[in-house]
Design a protein around this motif. Sequence first.
Motif, PDB file in Angstrom:
ATOM      1  N   GLU A 116      -6.162  59.240 -40.036  1.00  0.00           N
ATOM      2  CA  GLU A 116      -5.606  60.600 -39.922  1.00  0.00           C
ATOM      3  C   GLU A 116      -6.528  61.492 -39.109  1.00  0.00           C
ATOM      4  O   GLU A 116      -6.072  62.334 -38.348  1.00  0.00           O
ATOM      5  CB  GLU A 116      -5.375  61.235 -41.307  1.00  0.00           C
ATOM      6  N   THR A 117      -7.842  61.310 -39.274  1.00  0.00           N
ATOM      7  CA  THR A 117      -8.807  62.115 -38.521  1.00  0.00           C
ATOM      8  C   THR A 117      -8.628  61.876 -37.031  1.00  0.00           C
ATOM      9  O   THR A 117      -8.577  62.812 -36.234  1.00  0.00           O
ATOM     10  CB  THR A 117     -10.249  61.767 -38.937  1.00  0.00           C
ATOM     11  N   PHE A 118      -8.524  60.607 -36.638  1.00  0.00           N
ATOM     12  CA  PHE A 118      -8.329  60.263 -35.230  1.00  0.00           C
ATOM     13  C   PHE A 118      -7.050  60.911 -34.694  1.00  0.00           C
ATOM     14  O   PHE A 118      -7.046  61.508 -33.623  1.00  0.00           O
ATOM     15  CB  PHE A 118      -8.267  58.742 -35.070  1.00  0.00           C
ATOM     16  N   GLU A 119      -5.973  60.784 -35.472  1.00  0.00           N
ATOM     17  CA  GLU A 119      -4.692  61.332 -35.024  1.00  0.00           C
ATOM     18  C   GLU A 119      -4.759  62.858 -34.891  1.00  0.00           C
ATOM     19  O   GLU A 119      -4.216  63.429 -33.951  1.00  0.00           O
ATOM     20  CB  GLU A 119      -3.581  60.923 -36.000  1.00  0.00           C
ATOM     21  N   ARG A 120      -5.452  63.501 -35.836  1.00  0.00           N
ATOM     22  CA  ARG A 120      -5.565  64.966 -35.791  1.00  0.00           C
ATOM     23  C   ARG A 120      -6.389  65.391 -34.574  1.00  0.00           C
ATOM     24  O   ARG A 120      -6.028  66.315 -33.854  1.00  0.00           O
ATOM     25  CB  ARG A 120      -6.217  65.461 -37.088  1.00  0.00           C
ATOM     26  N   VAL A 121      -7.503  64.679 -34.330  1.00  0.00           N
ATOM     27  CA  VAL A 121      -8.361  65.007 -33.182  1.00  0.00           C
ATOM     28  C   VAL A 121      -7.611  64.773 -31.872  1.00  0.00           C
ATOM     29  O   VAL A 121      -7.698  65.572 -30.944  1.00  0.00           O
ATOM     30  CB  VAL A 121      -9.681  64.203 -33.231  1.00  0.00           C
ATOM     31  N   MET A 122      -6.843  63.670 -31.793  1.00  0.00           N
ATOM     32  CA  MET A 122      -6.042  63.401 -30.586  1.00  0.00           C
ATOM     33  C   MET A 122      -5.049  64.526 -30.332  1.00  0.00           C
ATOM     34  O   MET A 122      -4.828  64.936 -29.192  1.00  0.00           O
ATOM     35  CB  MET A 122      -5.276  62.076 -30.734  1.00  0.00           C
ATOM     36  N   SER A 123      -4.464  65.038 -31.400  1.00  0.00           N
ATOM     37  CA  SER A 123      -3.515  66.145 -31.279  1.00  0.00           C
ATOM     38  C   SER A 123      -4.206  67.387 -30.715  1.00  0.00           C
ATOM     39  O   SER A 123      -3.671  68.077 -29.840  1.00  0.00           O
ATOM     40  CB  SER A 123      -2.911  66.434 -32.654  1.00  0.00           C
ATOM     41  N   VAL A 124      -5.427  67.663 -31.205  1.00  0.00           N
ATOM     42  CA  VAL A 124      -6.203  68.813 -30.717  1.00  0.00           C
ATOM     43  C   VAL A 124      -6.560  68.612 -29.240  1.00  0.00           C
ATOM     44  O   VAL A 124      -6.416  69.532 -28.419  1.00  0.00           O
ATOM     45  CB  VAL A 124      -7.484  69.019 -31.563  1.00  0.00           C
ATOM     46  N   ILE A 125      -6.996  67.402 -28.883  1.00  0.00           N
ATOM     47  CA  ILE A 125      -7.362  67.117 -27.485  1.00  0.00           C
ATOM     48  C   ILE A 125      -6.162  67.339 -26.569  1.00  0.00           C
ATOM     49  O   ILE A 125      -6.274  68.000 -25.529  1.00  0.00           O
ATOM     50  CB  ILE A 125      -7.897  65.668 -27.329  1.00  0.00           C
ATOM     51  N   ASN A 126      -5.018  66.811 -26.956  1.00  0.00           N
ATOM     52  CA  ASN A 126      -3.815  66.965 -26.117  1.00  0.00           C
ATOM     53  C   ASN A 126      -3.399  68.432 -25.983  1.00  0.00           C
ATOM     54  O   ASN A 126      -2.970  68.868 -24.922  1.00  0.00           O
ATOM     55  CB  ASN A 126      -2.662  66.118 -26.669  1.00  0.00           C
ATOM     56  N   ARG A 127      -3.570  69.178 -27.069  1.00  0.00           N
ATOM     57  CA  ARG A 127      -3.243  70.612 -27.012  1.00  0.00           C
ATOM     58  C   ARG A 127      -4.184  71.335 -26.052  1.00  0.00           C
ATOM     59  O   ARG A 127      -3.751  72.169 -25.249  1.00  0.00           O
ATOM     60  CB  ARG A 127      -3.333  71.224 -28.417  1.00  0.00           C
ATOM     61  N   GLU A 128      -5.483  70.992 -26.123  1.00  0.00           N
ATOM     62  CA  GLU A 128      -6.464  71.642 -25.247  1.00  0.00           C
ATOM     63  C   GLU A 128      -6.241  71.253 -23.776  1.00  0.00           C
ATOM     64  O   GLU A 128      -6.454  72.058 -22.876  1.00  0.00           O
ATOM     65  CB  GLU A 128      -7.891  71.290 -25.680  1.00  0.00           C
ATOM     66  N   ILE A 129      -5.795  70.020 -23.533  1.00  0.00           N
ATOM     67  CA  ILE A 129      -5.467  69.609 -22.157  1.00  0.00           C
ATOM     68  C   ILE A 129      -4.323  70.476 -21.624  1.00  0.00           C
ATOM     69  O   ILE A 129      -4.348  70.931 -20.475  1.00  0.00           O
ATOM     70  CB  ILE A 129      -5.100  68.105 -22.102  1.00  0.00           C
ATOM     71  N   ILE A 186     -14.452  61.426 -28.749  1.00  0.00           N
ATOM     72  CA  ILE A 186     -13.198  60.726 -28.445  1.00  0.00           C
ATOM     73  C   ILE A 186     -12.730  61.055 -27.026  1.00  0.00           C
ATOM     74  O   ILE A 186     -12.254  60.178 -26.299  1.00  0.00           O
ATOM     75  CB  ILE A 186     -12.117  61.060 -29.495  1.00  0.00           C
ATOM     76  N   LEU A 187     -12.893  62.310 -26.617  1.00  0.00           N
ATOM     77  CA  LEU A 187     -12.511  62.710 -25.256  1.00  0.00           C
ATOM     78  C   LEU A 187     -13.229  61.839 -24.222  1.00  0.00           C
ATOM     79  O   LEU A 187     -12.597  61.298 -23.313  1.00  0.00           O
ATOM     80  CB  LEU A 187     -12.873  64.186 -25.030  1.00  0.00           C
ATOM     81  N   PHE A 188     -14.538  61.689 -24.376  1.00  0.00           N
ATOM     82  CA  PHE A 188     -15.307  60.922 -23.384  1.00  0.00           C
ATOM     83  C   PHE A 188     -15.048  59.427 -23.499  1.00  0.00           C
ATOM     84  O   PHE A 188     -15.068  58.715 -22.506  1.00  0.00           O
ATOM     85  CB  PHE A 188     -16.799  61.250 -23.479  1.00  0.00           C
ATOM     86  N   LEU A 189     -14.777  58.947 -24.722  1.00  0.00           N
ATOM     87  CA  LEU A 189     -14.430  57.532 -24.867  1.00  0.00           C
ATOM     88  C   LEU A 189     -13.088  57.227 -24.188  1.00  0.00           C
ATOM     89  O   LEU A 189     -12.922  56.210 -23.536  1.00  0.00           O
ATOM     90  CB  LEU A 189     -14.354  57.147 -26.351  1.00  0.00           C
ATOM     91  N   LEU A 190     -12.151  58.141 -24.354  1.00  0.00           N
ATOM     92  CA  LEU A 190     -10.819  57.908 -23.786  1.00  0.00           C
ATOM     93  C   LEU A 190     -10.770  58.175 -22.279  1.00  0.00           C
ATOM     94  O   LEU A 190     -10.139  57.419 -21.533  1.00  0.00           O
ATOM     95  CB  LEU A 190      -9.788  58.827 -24.466  1.00  0.00           C
ATOM     96  N   PHE A 191     -11.404  59.257 -21.839  1.00  0.00           N
ATOM     97  CA  PHE A 191     -11.200  59.711 -20.454  1.00  0.00           C
ATOM     98  C   PHE A 191     -12.460  59.700 -19.607  1.00  0.00           C
ATOM     99  O   PHE A 191     -12.414  60.035 -18.426  1.00  0.00           O
ATOM    100  CB  PHE A 191     -10.611  61.118 -20.461  1.00  0.00           C
TER     101      PHE A 191
END
Length: 196
Positions: A116-129, A186-191
């Motif tokens: 759930e933490t990963f999913e929540r953080v991904m949601s925040v990252i996508n919103r900030e993008i 997570i941002l730097f790991l993904l992108f």
Amino acid sequence: MKIDIYSDNDSLIASLKKGDEKAYAYLMDTHYQKLCVYANSLIRNLFAAEDIVQNVFVRLWEQRIKLKSHQSLKSFLYKSVYNEFIDQYRKNQSLSTLEKSYFDALNAVVLDDDTETFERVMSVINREIQNLPPKCKEVFILSKKEGLTNAEIADYLKVTVKAVEAQITKAFSLLSASLEEKGRTILFLLFGHGKL
């Protein structure tokens, strides 16, 4: 049988082992979409991500008798998606030590925390993008989500490669400033390992 009985992990496993198709449907309804998001974060291709997740669910059903009581189905599914991704990646191209380290690090971030933490953080990252300045957002998405090289983006947008690099640097700077530590990781790991 009421649906809420499936919300208990051990009951769900017992039902699956008995061949309960409603339990299987419940498992898919609960996890399919989130697993697709995770698979897509690895492979960066929505159709391929869906194939990976479908393969994992098919295999789980075929081998349901091997499920162990008390194991976390959620962790099992995420690990299975990761393993399926690595298997497919190896078939398509050799996996360098650097890439293996990157994928293992991403997997550890997802699995060491609750999903759930990963999913929540991904949601925040996508919103900030989405909140990035328009040109900055366009370049970042073309680079990091669509997988275009800086030269391809420059050609597409009729700008210089330097201008593209500047926008990507600006995007990372703005995103880093707006995210907490885990989000930055997570941002730097993904992108952070995009093509130049």
